[in-house]
Design a protein around this motif. Structure first.
Motif, short mmCIF file in Angstrom:
data_model
loop_
_atom_site.label_atom_id
_atom_site.label_comp_id
_atom_site.label_asym_id
_atom_site.label_seq_id
_atom_site.Cartn_x
_atom_site.Cartn_y
_atom_site.Cartn_z
N TYR A 25 0.87 -1.17 0.00
CA TYR A 25 0.00 0.00 0.00
C TYR A 25 0.91 1.21 0.00
N PHE A 28 2.44 1.31 3.52
CA PHE A 28 2.67 0.05 4.25
C PHE A 28 3.00 -1.07 3.28
N ALA A 49 -1.89 -2.36 13.14
CA ALA A 49 -1.26 -1.97 11.87
C ALA A 49 0.04 -2.71 11.57
N SER A 50 0.25 -3.86 12.22
CA SER A 50 1.46 -4.65 11.90
C SER A 50 1.25 -5.51 10.66
N LYS A 52 -1.54 -7.95 10.39
CA LYS A 52 -2.18 -9.24 10.70
C LYS A 52 -3.38 -9.50 9.78
N SER A 53 -4.27 -8.51 9.68
CA SER A 53 -5.47 -8.72 8.85
C SER A 53 -5.09 -8.78 7.37
N1 ATP Z 1 -6.91 -1.07 1.51
C1 ATP Z 1 -5.89 -0.44 2.09
N2 ATP Z 1 -5.35 0.65 1.53
C2 ATP Z 1 -4.30 1.29 2.11
N3 ATP Z 1 -3.71 0.92 3.26
C3 ATP Z 1 -4.22 -0.18 3.86
C4 ATP Z 1 -5.32 -0.92 3.32
N4 ATP Z 1 -5.59 -1.96 4.14
C5 ATP Z 1 -4.70 -1.88 5.15
N5 ATP Z 1 -3.88 -0.82 4.99
C6 ATP Z 1 -2.77 -0.43 5.88
O1 ATP Z 1 -1.98 -1.57 6.13
C7 ATP Z 1 -1.49 -1.54 7.46
C8 ATP Z 1 -1.75 -2.88 8.10
O2 ATP Z 1 -3.14 -3.04 8.29
P1 ATP Z 1 -3.76 -4.34 8.94
O3 ATP Z 1 -5.25 -4.14 9.01
O4 ATP Z 1 -3.27 -5.52 8.22
O5 ATP Z 1 -3.12 -4.31 10.39
P2 ATP Z 1 -3.49 -5.17 11.69
O6 ATP Z 1 -2.21 -5.65 12.26
O7 ATP Z 1 -4.54 -6.18 11.37
O8 ATP Z 1 -4.10 -4.03 12.61
P3 ATP Z 1 -5.29 -4.09 13.72
O9 ATP Z 1 -4.78 -4.93 14.86
O10 ATP Z 1 -5.44 -2.65 14.10
O11 ATP Z 1 -6.50 -4.65 13.07
C9 ATP Z 1 -2.14 -0.37 8.15
O12 ATP Z 1 -1.21 0.69 8.21
C10 ATP Z 1 -3.30 -0.02 7.26
O13 ATP Z 1 -3.56 1.37 7.30
#
Ligand code: ATP
Length: 384
Positions: A25, A28, A49-50, A52-53
């Protein structure tokens, strides 16, 4: 369809997910190159925001910008021999659709069909499943939905809705179940109930799960293996207790509470004085507050916060503190005015934080022999 062809791999190996991907992204990047053996429940842990999702979405087929490849090796339907299936291979322009991946997903807010009853939601999933092997009633029992079947789903509590979401995902008969913060909107009672259910389902159906959570406490209750992400990269991966111990020394002190994480056999449920006894090794036991729930278990997962253990140079004899373990200091790490001691008690490592002042006062050095002391109530367990 050449990549979707099922290539048999030698039987006896374990189901596995081979991941070598990049998802970019603007702000990221997720970059993962890792084989994940699919045994039991694997926790995916890290700060917000590490990534995981994003990792789960990539596995599920929901990240269109992904570069790289993912292969899922799992049991075949007919003969149970392992077969590998390419889920994505960007170099060859191959992307298997999410619905063809045989991967189930449960989110924090799983979208159920609000106009249908619980049974209606489950039957919808059953109808879409080809080669059906699972019995609907068995899944209803496993997810404890028997008394709720006629209820409209939008009249259910959050915990009940998550149980329907879990049942619906299982009824699609996936080879792998992905769970993304499924408990984060629930109260403590519903969390405990669902964790117990996940564990039971994993064992009964032998269904591997990848479970994303930012709560180490939840993951410690059910996961055998832990994958830690930071800034889109794998920081650690392996046995959950070993990984937690490695994180004790991690640069980022906000990720976990420093602790000793253990799974130990139960020697006695109750020693007659309200304490249970765990066997640490042939010579040493650990005492903790007994609970009726221990009676159904042979092994107990527990942890002791590093700040709950203190150090003595001689064996404490006139103390109300019940746990005195003998060990040897392996490592001393300084962080500001605190000191983290790694101490070997037999083959088990323990972690203890004391002040720099205490370390100086006791003149502690590595290889020095010491006694660890902690109360029975400092041994925290997960009761199901
Ligand atoms: N569709 C997208 N467009 C731009 N950036 C994105 C998109 N999806 C996720 N990100 C960015 O990717 C990074 C990781 O997001 P992700 O949701 O994977 O983190 P996470 O570890 O699951 O966080 P959380 O525990 O808060 O759910 C974040 O900085 C998020 O802003």
């Amino acid at each position: 369809m050449s990549n979707a062809k099922l290539n048999k791999v030698p039987a006896g190996d374990c189901p596995q997910l081979d991941i070598n991907i990049r998802v970019s992204y603007q702000q990221f990047e997720l970059a993962i190159n890792l084989p994940i053996p699919l045994k039991g429940i694997t926790g995916i842990f890290g700060h917000s925001a590490s990534g995981k999702s994003t990792l789960l979405r990539a596995i599920a087929g929901l990240e269109k910008t992904l570069i790289g490849d993912i292969t899922l090796t799992s049991d075949g339907v007919a003969d149970k021999a392992l077969v590998s299936k390419t889920l994505v291979n960007s170099e060859q322009g191959y992307y298997l659709k999410p619905e063809a991946r045989q991967i189930g997903l449960v989110f924090q807010n799983s979208r159920l069909f609000g106009h249908l009853s619980v049974l209606g939601n489950l039957e919808f999933s059953v109808k879409r499943c080809k080669n059906r092997q699972l019995d609907l009633n068995e899944v209803i029992e496993l997810t404890e939905l028997t008394t709720l079947l006629e209820h409209q789903v939008n009249q259910l509590s959050g915990g009940q809705q998550q149980r329907v979401a879990l049942a619906r995902a299982i009824l699609a008969e996936p080879k792998l179940l992905l769970l993304d913060e499924p408990l984060s909107a629930l109260d403590q009672h519903s969390k405990t109930q669902l964790l117990k259910m996940m564990l039971n389902i994993q064992k009964k159906l032998n269904l591997p799960m990848l479970y994303v959570s930012h709560s180490l406490d939840e993951l410690q209750q059910v996961c055998d293996t832990l994958l830690v992400l930071a800034k889109g990269k794998v920081v650690n991966f392996g046995n959950i207790h070993q990984i937690i111990h490695q994180l004790n020394n991690f640069d980022d002190p906000t990720l976990i509470h420093q602790q000793t994480s253990l799974s130990l056999p139960i020697k006695q449920f109750n020693n007659g004085h309200g304490l249970a006894v765990l066997a640490l090794n042939a010579e040493q036991d650990i005492y903790l507050t007994s609970d009726k729930a221990f009676e159904n278990q042979t092994q107990l997962r527990c942890f002791i916060l590093a700040s709950d253990i203190s150090i003595a140079l001689t064996e404490p004899s006139n103390s109300s503190i019940v746990n005195h373990l003998f060990g040897t200091i392996k490592q001393i790490s300084h962080r500001k005015n605190k000191v983290l001691l790694t101490i070997n008690c037999g083959s088990q490592e323990f972690f203890v934080t004391i002040s720099a002042f205490s370390q100086q006062k006791l003149s502690l050095n590595s290889r020095q022999q010491v006694y660890l002391q902690f109360k029975a109530s400092a041994v925290r367990t997960f009761i199901h």
